[in-house]
Scaffold this active site. Structure first.
Site, PDB file in Angstrom:
ATOM      1  N   ASP A 143      22.632  76.578 117.079  1.00  0.00           N
ATOM      2  CA  ASP A 143      21.986  75.423 116.447  1.00  0.00           C
ATOM      3  C   ASP A 143      22.254  75.403 114.936  1.00  0.00           C
ATOM      4  O   ASP A 143      22.428  74.345 114.338  1.00  0.00           O
ATOM      5  CB  ASP A 143      20.467  75.478 116.684  1.00  0.00           C
ATOM      6  CG  ASP A 143      20.103  75.177 118.127  1.00  0.00           C
ATOM      7  OD1 ASP A 143      20.777  74.332 118.745  1.00  0.00           O
ATOM      8  OD2 ASP A 143      19.140  75.781 118.634  1.00  0.00           O
ATOM      9  N   GLY A 144      22.282  76.592 114.322  1.00  0.00           N
ATOM     10  CA  GLY A 144      22.524  76.682 112.871  1.00  0.00           C
ATOM     11  C   GLY A 144      23.896  76.123 112.505  1.00  0.00           C
ATOM     12  O   GLY A 144      24.062  75.507 111.450  1.00  0.00           O
ATOM     13  N   ALA A 146      -0.979  77.898 107.838  1.00  0.00           N
ATOM     14  CA  ALA A 146      -2.129  78.719 107.404  1.00  0.00           C
ATOM     15  C   ALA A 146      -3.007  77.996 106.388  1.00  0.00           C
ATOM     16  O   ALA A 146      -3.119  78.429 105.234  1.00  0.00           O
ATOM     17  CB  ALA A 146      -1.624  80.056 106.849  1.00  0.00           C
ATOM     18  N   GLU A 184      13.664  69.853 109.874  1.00  0.00           N
ATOM     19  CA  GLU A 184      12.395  69.750 109.155  1.00  0.00           C
ATOM     20  C   GLU A 184      12.572  69.984 107.666  1.00  0.00           C
ATOM     21  O   GLU A 184      13.621  70.443 107.206  1.00  0.00           O
ATOM     22  CB  GLU A 184      11.361  70.768 109.690  1.00  0.00           C
ATOM     23  CG  GLU A 184      11.500  72.193 109.206  1.00  0.00           C
ATOM     24  CD  GLU A 184      12.639  72.953 109.827  1.00  0.00           C
ATOM     25  OE1 GLU A 184      13.623  73.214 109.096  1.00  0.00           O
ATOM     26  OE2 GLU A 184      12.607  73.258 111.013  1.00  0.00           O
ATOM     27  N   SER A 187       6.699  77.181 115.682  1.00  0.00           N
ATOM     28  CA  SER A 187       6.191  78.493 115.258  1.00  0.00           C
ATOM     29  C   SER A 187       4.883  78.389 114.483  1.00  0.00           C
ATOM     30  O   SER A 187       4.147  79.364 114.389  1.00  0.00           O
ATOM     31  CB  SER A 187       7.226  79.203 114.378  1.00  0.00           C
ATOM     32  OG  SER A 187       8.411  79.387 115.070  1.00  0.00           O
TER      33      SER A 187
HETATM   34  P1  NAD Z   1      18.232  81.141 111.813  1.00  0.00           P
HETATM   35  O1  NAD Z   1      19.561  81.769 111.982  1.00  0.00           O
HETATM   36  O2  NAD Z   1      17.108  81.964 111.209  1.00  0.00           O
HETATM   37  O3  NAD Z   1      17.802  80.546 113.249  1.00  0.00           O
HETATM   38  C1  NAD Z   1      16.527  80.409 113.634  1.00  0.00           C
HETATM   39  C2  NAD Z   1      16.422  80.077 115.126  1.00  0.00           C
HETATM   40  O4  NAD Z   1      15.996  78.729 115.214  1.00  0.00           O
HETATM   41  C3  NAD Z   1      17.695  80.189 115.968  1.00  0.00           C
HETATM   42  O5  NAD Z   1      17.372  80.884 117.142  1.00  0.00           O
HETATM   43  C4  NAD Z   1      18.038  78.737 116.287  1.00  0.00           C
HETATM   44  O6  NAD Z   1      18.647  78.578 117.563  1.00  0.00           O
HETATM   45  C5  NAD Z   1      16.673  78.116 116.297  1.00  0.00           C
HETATM   46  N1  NAD Z   1      16.664  76.680 116.099  1.00  0.00           N
HETATM   47  C6  NAD Z   1      17.294  75.942 115.142  1.00  0.00           C
HETATM   48  N2  NAD Z   1      17.063  74.635 115.335  1.00  0.00           N
HETATM   49  C7  NAD Z   1      16.283  74.551 116.442  1.00  0.00           C
HETATM   50  C8  NAD Z   1      15.689  73.472 117.134  1.00  0.00           C
HETATM   51  N3  NAD Z   1      15.859  72.227 116.718  1.00  0.00           N
HETATM   52  N4  NAD Z   1      14.922  73.753 118.213  1.00  0.00           N
HETATM   53  C9  NAD Z   1      14.718  75.019 118.636  1.00  0.00           C
HETATM   54  N5  NAD Z   1      15.260  76.078 118.022  1.00  0.00           N
HETATM   55  C10 NAD Z   1      16.018  75.843 116.927  1.00  0.00           C
HETATM   56  O7  NAD Z   1      18.362  79.840 110.951  1.00  0.00           O
HETATM   57  P2  NAD Z   1      19.463  78.733 110.995  1.00  0.00           P
HETATM   58  O8  NAD Z   1      20.377  78.975 112.157  1.00  0.00           O
HETATM   59  O9  NAD Z   1      20.025  78.626 109.640  1.00  0.00           O
HETATM   60  O10 NAD Z   1      18.573  77.442 111.333  1.00  0.00           O
HETATM   61  C11 NAD Z   1      17.655  76.951 110.412  1.00  0.00           C
HETATM   62  C12 NAD Z   1      16.457  76.524 111.195  1.00  0.00           C
HETATM   63  O11 NAD Z   1      15.838  77.689 111.715  1.00  0.00           O
HETATM   64  C13 NAD Z   1      15.400  75.823 110.364  1.00  0.00           C
HETATM   65  O12 NAD Z   1      15.609  74.442 110.340  1.00  0.00           O
HETATM   66  C14 NAD Z   1      14.121  76.233 111.063  1.00  0.00           C
HETATM   67  O13 NAD Z   1      13.665  75.227 111.948  1.00  0.00           O
HETATM   68  C15 NAD Z   1      14.478  77.431 111.885  1.00  0.00           C
HETATM   69  N6  NAD Z   1      13.683  78.561 111.425  1.00  0.00           N
HETATM   70  C16 NAD Z   1      12.588  78.864 112.145  1.00  0.00           C
HETATM   71  C17 NAD Z   1      11.748  79.868 111.717  1.00  0.00           C
HETATM   72  C18 NAD Z   1      10.535  80.180 112.520  1.00  0.00           C
HETATM   73  O14 NAD Z   1      10.409  79.617 113.626  1.00  0.00           O
HETATM   74  N7  NAD Z   1       9.630  80.991 112.010  1.00  0.00           N
HETATM   75  C19 NAD Z   1      12.022  80.582 110.557  1.00  0.00           C
HETATM   76  C20 NAD Z   1      13.161  80.246 109.848  1.00  0.00           C
HETATM   77  C21 NAD Z   1      13.998  79.215 110.282  1.00  0.00           C
END
Ligand code: NAD
Length: 267
Positions: free
Chosen positions: A48-49, A187, A125, A168
């Site tokens: 996805d990234g 939070a 987002e 999350s």
């Molecule tokens: P990353 O490598 O930290 O990937 C985070 C995870 O989010 C990966 O497993 C990816 O498959 C998943 N992801 C990304 N878009 C998604 C979607 N639309 N639905 C479900 N899962 C999804 O970060 P990255 O690859 O650079 O992606 C950035 C995205 O990661 C941000 O937009 C954010 O939504 C997500 N992210 C989530 C958290 C969390 O859930 N705590 C933390 C950091 C980033």
């Protein structure tokens, strides 16, 4: 007609192998051409990234470009095709009629104390957080002061981003056919003195959210993978964008099947 295809991949060993195979298969088709500039279809190889970064690379041409994701890890939310399906994928591209499905994006406008504005689009987002201590912000919905937020931060997501960071922090999963954005708290402080709604809200496409920051200390604003750290942001305005992302719809996957596969299935 020749279909102009751009390829974006990550640096994983598996993705490089898939890239080589894909190049070979595309070269065998007279009506498919790999290009560096102005593609009509962007194929991403990775996760996805990788698709998120391709979206930001081409977000100035969203009406001319469709996206398609091949995943080389686990099934992603933007990546429909598996690496072993490449021949089927290339056959489906050859002679296809340019069908696509489109999903909403988030329009983000940052305003600084001096009145400068910067405009962004987000596919997943945008979040607002503060470097240290409690973030305080007034949240306006369509010019109405809705609440004074105190807590770690806020996340505003698209429907397709609802399964990412939004989930999350306790946000709802939203079907991508719904043209709306979601405001979720990170939070929040809720006690006898401070009060926020305390639950995620779904905001309609004719409305907007304006988050007005109450301190001139450092804030972190994220837009998908982009981090902006500044002291002089006074307002961040969100609405559903006029632009949409178009995905090449060579195959349909049931959205709730994908959600189940990602979050519930145990095998
Ligand atoms: P990353 O490598 O930290 O990937 C985070 C995870 O989010 C990966 O497993 C990816 O498959 C998943 N992801 C990304 N878009 C998604 C979607 N639309 N639905 C479900 N899962 C999804 O970060 P990255 O690859 O650079 O992606 C950035 C995205 O990661 C941000 O937009 C954010 O939504 C997500 N992210 C989530 C958290 C969390 O859930 N705590 C933390 C950091 C980033």
């Amino acid at each position: 007609m020749t279909l102009r295809i751009g390829i974006i991949h990550n640096q994983e060993e598996k993705s490089i192998l898939v890239l080589q195979r894909l190049r070979g298969l595309l070269a065998d088709k007279d009506d498919l051409e790999i290009v560096e500039r102005d593609p009509e279809l962007v194929i991403t190889i990775g996760g996805d990234g990788t698709l998120l970064s391709a979206f930001h690379r081409y977000n100035h041409r969203l009406n001319e470009v469709r996206f398609l994701g091949v995943h080389t890890g686990h099934l992603g939310f933007y990546t429909d095709w598996r690496d072993y399906e490449l021949p089927e994928l290339v056959d489906s591209l050859s002679g296809e009629q340019g069908k696509s499905v489109s999903y909403p994006l988030l329009d983000v406008v940052l305003t600084t104390r001096s009145g400068d504005q910067r405009h962004f689009l987000a596919l997943n987002e945008s979040t607002i957080r503060k470097g240290s201590r409690t973030m305080v912000a007034d949240v306006y919905i369509k010019e109405e002061l809705f609440e004074r937020f105190r807590g770690d931060g806020l996340a505003i997501s698209t429907p397709t981003g609802s399964t990412a960071y939004n989930k999350s922090v306790g946000g709802a999963v939203v079907h991508p056919s719904i043209n709306a954005m979601q405001l979720a708290e990170i939070a929040s402080l809720n006690n006898r003195v401070f009060r926020t709604l305390g639950s995620p809200s779904i905001i309609g496409s004719h409305e907007w959210i304006d988050v007005r920051l109450k301190s001139n200390e450092e804030h972190l604003i994220t837009i998908d993978q982009l981090d902006i750290i500044r002291k002089d942001i006074v307002s961040i305005k969100y609405r559903i964008a006029d632009e949409r992302i178009h995905f090449a719809s060579y195959r349909h996957m049931h959205f709730w099947h994908r959600v189940k596969d990602a979050f519930i299935r145990e095998d």
